[in-house]
Design a protein around this motif. Sequence first.
Motif: not given
Length: 252
Positions: A81-110
């Motif tokens: 269970l701990v190994a699974y949760l650690k893997k999810k933490h890694y996925f959040f930090v290395r994949q999902e958060l950078p993708f979201l941060s990239n959109m928040v910082g890069g999208i241009k709208v009016s």
Amino acid sequence: MLDPKKMQNKPIRDLVSDNYVFAAVLHYFGIDFYQYEESSLQEVCDKFKVNPNHLIEELEAWALIKEPTREELFLHPIEILVAYLKKKHYFFVRQELPFLSNMVGGIKVSGDYAGILADLKIMFPLFVEDFIHHIHEEESRVFNRIKLLQDIESGQFATVDALKILESSPIASMAHAHEDHDDEMVGIRKLTNGYFLPEEAPLSMKILYNELQNFEKELIIHATIEDELLFPKAVQLEIEVLRKVKKQIHSN
């Protein structure tokens, strides 16, 4: 199966509209979908020297990812269970958060959307900072505590030292502190009006809201697994280890 030939000539806008996950796959290959909405997949792949078949294969692979059920996780020992949760933490930090941060910082709208994005550009980095701190704290305190309990159980500490460790920083107190973090995205949810957008909203905003909402859903599931599976298992382990150590002390 997806047809690579048909997809290669489609504009990125159409591909992403058909399947929002494709935006994350493009980001995985270093491509910001919102900068190339009018370009075809083939044109973008040529520009970034990416094989379009690899992109499509990755999209298919992501579609096949299946998370274990709560029941399946319950049946596994706590270290799995701990190994699974650690893997999810890694996925959040290395994949999902950078993708979201990239959109928040890069999208241009009016218009109104520009105002919402401006607020998100302030709020989201603060959320990320707090979230990463929470993850590090959880791994250093909770996960390390569980490892320590297992070490005590396997006889790696003298009984007197083991008792001192067991009587400080009990798992139950950590569980109460953890529950305070269970609604970390409340501010973002309020700012985005519960992730609601009208049909005529820009595609980039629709994908951003969809990804933010999906991330919140993942966090809720993640917190539920920790609150309802990890902590009860850890508390039970601590009770058993304490009982075992006290029995050893009394027998001596």
